[in-house]
Design a protein around this motif. Structure first.
Motif, mmCIF file in Angstrom:
data_model
loop_
_atom_site.group_PDB
_atom_site.id
_atom_site.type_symbol
_atom_site.label_atom_id
_atom_site.label_comp_id
_atom_site.label_asym_id
_atom_site.label_seq_id
_atom_site.Cartn_x
_atom_site.Cartn_y
_atom_site.Cartn_z
ATOM 1 N N PRO A 1 0.794 -1.243 0.000
ATOM 2 C CA PRO A 1 0.000 0.000 0.000
ATOM 3 C C PRO A 1 0.819 1.282 0.000
ATOM 4 O O PRO A 1 0.362 2.290 -0.518
ATOM 5 N N GLU A 2 2.046 1.238 0.551
ATOM 6 C CA GLU A 2 2.836 2.468 0.640
ATOM 7 C C GLU A 2 3.856 2.604 -0.482
ATOM 8 O O GLU A 2 4.661 3.530 -0.478
ATOM 9 N N ALA A 3 3.856 1.659 -1.428
ATOM 10 C CA ALA A 3 4.885 1.698 -2.480
ATOM 11 C C ALA A 3 4.628 2.840 -3.460
ATOM 12 O O ALA A 3 3.500 3.302 -3.632
ATOM 13 N N ASP B 1 -7.784 1.083 -5.267
ATOM 14 C CA ASP B 1 -8.286 1.781 -4.082
ATOM 15 C C ASP B 1 -7.953 1.029 -2.798
ATOM 16 O O ASP B 1 -7.808 1.629 -1.735
ATOM 17 N N ASP B 2 -7.844 -0.308 -2.892
ATOM 18 C CA ASP B 2 -7.585 -1.095 -1.688
ATOM 19 C C ASP B 2 -6.093 -1.205 -1.360
ATOM 20 O O ASP B 2 -5.707 -1.952 -0.464
ATOM 21 N N GLY B 3 -5.263 -0.476 -2.073
ATOM 22 C CA GLY B 3 -3.831 -0.480 -1.757
ATOM 23 C C GLY B 3 -3.031 -1.536 -2.489
ATOM 24 O O GLY B 3 -1.809 -1.564 -2.391
ATOM 25 N N ALA B 4 -3.706 -2.413 -3.226
ATOM 26 C CA ALA B 4 -2.988 -3.436 -3.990
ATOM 27 C C ALA B 4 -2.636 -2.893 -5.375
ATOM 28 O O ALA B 4 -3.371 -2.083 -5.940
ATOM 29 N N TRP B 5 -1.511 -3.349 -5.890
ATOM 30 C CA TRP B 5 -1.069 -2.957 -7.225
ATOM 31 C C TRP B 5 -1.467 -4.047 -8.207
ATOM 32 O O TRP B 5 -1.154 -5.211 -8.009
ATOM 33 N N THR B 6 -2.163 -3.638 -9.275
ATOM 34 C CA THR B 6 -2.652 -4.636 -10.227
ATOM 35 C C THR B 6 -2.305 -4.226 -11.653
ATOM 36 O O THR B 6 -2.072 -3.048 -11.942
ATOM 37 N N GLY B 7 -2.300 -5.225 -12.520
ATOM 38 C CA GLY B 7 -2.044 -4.942 -13.926
ATOM 39 C C GLY B 7 -2.036 -6.213 -14.745
ATOM 40 O O GLY B 7 -1.872 -7.312 -14.214
ATOM 41 N N THR B 8 -2.231 -6.027 -16.043
ATOM 42 C CA THR B 8 -2.281 -7.147 -16.989
ATOM 43 C C THR B 8 -1.259 -6.871 -18.082
ATOM 44 O O THR B 8 -1.086 -5.725 -18.502
ATOM 45 N N THR B 9 -0.586 -7.916 -18.519
ATOM 46 C CA THR B 9 0.395 -7.736 -19.594
ATOM 47 C C THR B 9 -0.295 -7.133 -20.821
ATOM 48 O O THR B 9 -1.465 -7.409 -21.092
ATOM 49 N N LEU B 10 0.427 -6.296 -21.565
ATOM 50 C CA LEU B 10 -0.148 -5.663 -22.746
ATOM 51 C C LEU B 10 -0.349 -6.663 -23.878
ATOM 52 O O LEU B 10 -1.200 -6.471 -24.739
ATOM 53 N N GLU B 11 0.457 -7.712 -23.870
ATOM 54 C CA GLU B 11 0.338 -8.748 -24.896
ATOM 55 C C GLU B 11 0.328 -10.111 -24.219
ATOM 56 O O GLU B 11 0.781 -10.241 -23.093
ATOM 57 N N PRO B 12 -0.211 -11.116 -24.920
ATOM 58 C CA PRO B 12 -0.185 -12.447 -24.312
ATOM 59 C C PRO B 12 1.237 -12.991 -24.234
ATOM 60 O O PRO B 12 2.095 -12.635 -25.044
ATOM 61 N N LEU B 13 1.455 -13.829 -23.250
ATOM 62 C CA LEU B 13 2.742 -14.514 -23.125
ATOM 63 C C LEU B 13 2.714 -15.783 -23.981
ATOM 64 O O LEU B 13 1.652 -16.326 -24.272
ATOM 65 N N ASP C 1 7.170 -1.190 2.367
ATOM 66 C CA ASP C 1 6.061 -0.264 2.082
ATOM 67 C C ASP C 1 4.698 -0.912 2.309
ATOM 68 O O ASP C 1 3.771 -0.746 1.518
ATOM 69 N N GLY C 2 4.620 -1.682 3.382
ATOM 70 C CA GLY C 2 3.343 -2.284 3.752
ATOM 71 C C GLY C 2 3.044 -3.624 3.096
ATOM 72 O O GLY C 2 2.044 -4.260 3.412
ATOM 73 N N GLY C 3 3.900 -4.059 2.179
ATOM 74 C CA GLY C 3 3.672 -5.344 1.504
ATOM 75 C C GLY C 3 4.611 -6.414 2.026
ATOM 76 O O GLY C 3 5.742 -6.125 2.415
ATOM 77 N N ILE C 4 4.151 -7.657 2.033
ATOM 78 C CA ILE C 4 4.948 -8.787 2.516
ATOM 79 C C ILE C 4 5.756 -9.371 1.364
ATOM 80 O O ILE C 4 5.196 -9.805 0.353
ATOM 81 N N PHE C 5 7.077 -9.375 1.514
ATOM 82 C CA PHE C 5 7.965 -9.957 0.507
ATOM 83 C C PHE C 5 9.029 -10.780 1.211
ATOM 84 O O PHE C 5 9.306 -10.576 2.384
#
Lengths: 384, 384
Positions: free
Chosen positions: A60-62, A81-93, B105-109
């Motif tokens: 959350p603080e990154a 909004d929940d503090g998690a970082w999310t994302g999807t690759t721009l292209e398929p692997l 930064d609040g995340g577990i690694f």
């Protein structure tokens, strides 16, 4: 030798960049499922049926979180909004297994959602994109062989070394039966765990044997970099220390401790990438020891190599050369000067000279483990 | 049963906090060395001869980096000029193995410097503080047994399950010799990898056998939580699904596939923490199956348990109960209501009733793996 090393390094870099440049931003199907390599109970990372990968990292603080998969630039995650970082690759692997890691505020960390696999000289995160032919390395309800950890003494390196040994399902049923042996090497930055963990060598063999498509044999996997460059580069690579361990120490240990058929006609060696270079060097220098040679994603053997090697033509029963289709094109264009000739020309010239020589190209894969799983399967069906 | 679960959970929390409250800020000796569990080539984390641990994490843009070791509050790292976060625990750690992770930064690694070990229902970072008696689990130049991965079918759970099997060094020398078997269980949040990885069960046995201090026997380690709570808590724990796997599926598989002596006098069961509860429940319900019982850091067996168990006195050859000294004091004070009586009173009352009953207390350790490595060693010397 040095040129070969740079070639392998270039291949690796090339492979990382190649597999991202095809898909013109299609609609992404929302059928994401947890990757099969996730830690118990972990939902992310996920992959969808098109090969897109989606990540979710709690930090959350990154200030920034990036995934090294998804093209040369990787995939930048954005904060929810929940503090998690999310994302999807721009292209398929590509289908199959990929190493990756996170860059969190400039530091390298693994994805806490997934298992780790030794590659790039570190334990990396792994993700698996289901392949159309994934059944051949699936855990199925068939008789299973065992993977054994052995610790063998090595005087030449003054160490006790580790190897993993696959014994086929019927190994303990008939205590008089003896088996041929394949010595199987990992690539640069990997170790003796690679073929078992990310390679699924045991499951590939269990399934082939259950289908009657391969003869049962033993597989021995050990660490192939003995000259103190585990942590460094390949430029000072010298085959002699590992050759000493393999030929003088490990093979006698295996022949003394397992029910092998301890002769040249029943011994094979294969390896991937750097391991294919090791296989080429060691088998050419020891044609009295090995009758089958498997070169996955790296070296090939030319007619010139054969003519320089006394006894090759009489003793070697098969030369198997393989690549992923996505690395193979590049090699045909640019790499031939490094591997001692174009691989298909080499294979053809050996065939014409009466040597059993085979080229296999894995469809839709680059310099990664699905290429090598398939290579092992194809090679295994032809052995012994 | 529920109370036992809460007791184990309390023990864990207690252990995490106990071991930090002793050292009055001594001078810290600058003789730090890389932990023996570091990834190849990694300098950090380090430990010194007093047991202090020092960490170094590259994350130049991070706001805060914390290590969960170093007391209830953990160890806050501070940013150096070069962008790396560094810090030393305020107090020394206990000797032996510790799980930990980072909070970035609040995340577990995990710490990218060290290997991972399955505990707390995730792959955690591990650090090793050299113990005064570390020689007994060291990798030495003695004959080594093997650790084998077996995949066995389980109809009751409709899965193919994994077990690791240790066979002693001479197992493959004489194909007619048969061996006793110890079934050895991990703790809550761990899995079948724990006794081999962080427990060094194979090295402990190799060394004992080389010294003539233990008879050679087979050890079987499998996953002890079969009732779909791998990812959750212990409160709904039910022994029946695992008992079914162990008694009806795994033991017959092992007896069919290894050269065991498949009878009660040559079969033992032991476990740590949650595994000790499982061991108690399963052995009391199956005195026809097991003759030696090892309860490490958890359950003990009372005279009441014995009197309720038909055949116990005639059939059970030994009850071994052990604790770390730092958890044992706490149990004597507060925990006796949870374990069915004070362990030393239980052990004494069994002795008086003519049952071979033993209490072992590991010096200077809490609810952690050095306690269990030592417990295995002590137990193994008394077996068969």
């Amino acid at each position: 030798m040095k040129r070969n090393i740079y070639f392998i390094a270039s291949l690796l870099i090339y492979s990382f960049s190649l597999c991202w440049a095809q898909n013109e931003n299609p609609d992404i199907k929302e059928d994401f499922k947890p990757s099969s390599l996730n830690q118990p109970g972990q939902e992310y990372p996920k992959v969808n049926s098109q090969g897109y990968a989606r990540f979710r990292i709690a930090a959350p603080e990154a200030k920034s979180v990036k995934v090294t998969l998804g093209g040369r630039e990787g995939t930048m995650l954005t904060k929810s909004d929940d503090g998690a970082w999310t994302g999807t690759t721009l292209e398929p692997l590509d289908e199959g297994f990929h190493y990756y890691h996170l860059i969190v505020d400039g530091g390298i960390f693994n994805d806490p959602g997934t298992l780790n696999f030794y590659g790039s000289v570190r334990w990396e995160s792994g993700i698996e994109v289901p392949a159309f032919d994934q059944d051949f390395y699936a855990l199925k309800d068939v008789p299973h062989g065992r993977v054994q950890q052995v610790l063998f003494p090595s005087k030449s390196t003054n160490t006790i070394r580790r190897a993993f040994v696959y014994t086929p399902p019927d190994y303990d049923k008939d205590q008089t039966k003896r088996y041929p042996v394949l010595y199987l090497q990992h690539g640069w930055g990997e170790d003796e765990t690679a073929w078992g963990n990310q390679g699924h060598a045991n499951l590939i063999m269990d399934n082939l044997i259950a289908e009657g498509k391969a003869k049962p044999f033993i597989i021995v996997m050990t660490y192939g970099m003995t000259n103190e460059i585990r942590f460094g580069g390949l430029k000072d690579f010298d085959i002699k220390p590992f050759q000493m361990v393999l030929i003088e120490e490990l093979i006698p240990y295996i022949d003394n401790n397992f029910r092998t058929i301890p002769d040249q006609p029943h011994r094979a060696m294969a390896g991937l990438s750097m391991g294919s270079m090791e296989t080429k060097m060691i088998t050419l220098a020891n044609v009295d020891m090995f009758s089958y040679i498997g070169l996955f994603s790296g070296a090939s053997i030319s007619l010139d190599d054969v003519s320089k090697t006394s006894g090759f033509k009489e003793k070697v029963k098969m030369v198997f050369v393989s690549y992923g289709s996505k690395e193979y094109e590049w090699i045909a264009k640019r790499g031939r000067e490094f591997t001692g000739g174009d691989p298909s020309e080499n294979v053809e010239s050996l065939k014409k000279a009466g040597i059993n020589s085979i080229l296999y190209v894995s469809p839709g894969t680059a310099h990664e483990f699905l290429t090598w799983r398939r290579s092992l399967r194809e090679f295994a069906m032809l052995l012994f």
